[in-house]
Design an enzyme around this catalytic site. Sequence first.
Site, mmCIF file in Angstrom:
data_model
loop_
_atom_site.group_PDB
_atom_site.id
_atom_site.type_symbol
_atom_site.label_atom_id
_atom_site.label_comp_id
_atom_site.label_asym_id
_atom_site.label_seq_id
_atom_site.Cartn_x
_atom_site.Cartn_y
_atom_site.Cartn_z
ATOM 1 N N GLY A 90 0.826 -1.201 0.000
ATOM 2 C CA GLY A 90 0.000 0.000 0.000
ATOM 3 C C GLY A 90 0.859 1.249 0.000
ATOM 4 N N HIS B 94 0.289 9.155 2.340
ATOM 5 C CA HIS B 94 0.851 10.473 2.067
ATOM 6 C C HIS B 94 2.306 10.564 2.513
ATOM 7 C CE1 HIS B 94 0.808 14.776 1.304
ATOM 8 N NE2 HIS B 94 1.311 14.977 2.505
ATOM 9 N N THR C 268 5.438 4.619 1.262
ATOM 10 C CA THR C 268 4.925 3.414 0.610
ATOM 11 C C THR C 268 5.275 2.227 1.501
ATOM 12 O OG1 THR C 268 6.985 3.198 -0.679
ATOM 13 C CG2 THR C 268 5.128 4.314 -1.736
ATOM 14 N N VAL C 269 4.497 1.132 1.384
ATOM 15 C CA VAL C 269 4.693 -0.034 2.251
ATOM 16 C C VAL C 269 4.806 -1.282 1.385
ATOM 17 C CG1 VAL C 269 3.809 -1.357 4.212
ATOM 18 C CG2 VAL C 269 3.348 1.099 4.057
ATOM 19 N N LYS D 173 8.123 -0.150 5.574
ATOM 20 C CA LYS D 173 7.578 1.166 5.264
ATOM 21 C C LYS D 173 8.723 2.089 4.887
ATOM 22 C CE LYS D 173 5.246 5.090 7.439
ATOM 23 N NZ LYS D 173 4.583 5.587 8.655
ATOM 24 N N ASP E 156 -5.776 9.136 17.344
ATOM 25 C CA ASP E 156 -6.356 8.996 15.993
ATOM 26 C C ASP E 156 -6.930 7.598 15.783
ATOM 27 O OD1 ASP E 156 -7.070 9.975 13.486
ATOM 28 O OD2 ASP E 156 -5.228 9.234 12.554
#
Length: 285
Positions: free
Chosen positions: A58, A61, A64-65, A80, A200
């Site tokens: 995935g 912002h 990328t992983v 990551k 969050d």
Amino acid sequence: VRMPDAAAMQHRIEAPADAEDYTESDDEGADGYRKGGYHPVNIGEVYNGRYQVIAKLGWGHFSTVWLCQDMSYFRFVAMKVQKSAPHYTEAAYDEIELLAEAAKRGQLQEWEATQKGPLQNLFPTQPFTGVVQLIDYFEHYGQNGKHVCMVFETMGPNVLALIKRYNFKGIPLDIVRKVTTHTLIGLDYLHRICGIIHTDLKPENVLVGCPRGVPVNKTGVPLVGNIDPALLAQRRDPMTAPMLIGGIGAQKEAMSKKAEKKKKKKGKSEGEGDEAADGDEEGDE
């Protein structure tokens, strides 16, 4: 803290790594690949002399992983790769600090007592903290700058994907109970044992564990091994495995994103052109 039994269904709070509101899109776009932005990762590459890239998991912002093979321990991990602009690097090290603090407290006597106490039947396996585990981190220098890389245990889809799995018509009650229980265990561990406030908590930041330890994509299809074609035709239930809470420290990242979006809007109103190459680009995570 040892990784949990992948055969057990667990839900865990994911750490700052996944605080980025990852998008459903598979493509982050080419614009982000510039100085201060993403690092171009390719299948088959080896990072830090240890992690061989297998597949893309995935993007967000901030990063990328990637699914990788840890060649030192013959296990799958999630790597990551953070953007290289200074404020992204700072955010990465803030995240690492929180994750390291959470990781080292899992064997404290107070938490051991909790796991063996009257509520021990609520734990899907032991040891279990409900927080995703940071395995390693390092810096990688590429064509777009210096990128902080974080390595995590592999996890499956998030709870938002689970909600979509049931077409937004409601998740079965027994699954809701397990998701809620494991999430509350993770929050209790963060608050009471680590002194960390999540800030969050949302479906995107609670991840389902990989069924039977096999890395899967957001629809539950295995990413490695011999894949049954019939499995590709159906959406496999991801709830045969654990879940973790993530997104610790996400408040700072969320504020950073809002500031960048405001900056971009202001730039447009003043007739400015492309965003600066230091990573001030807008994009959903």
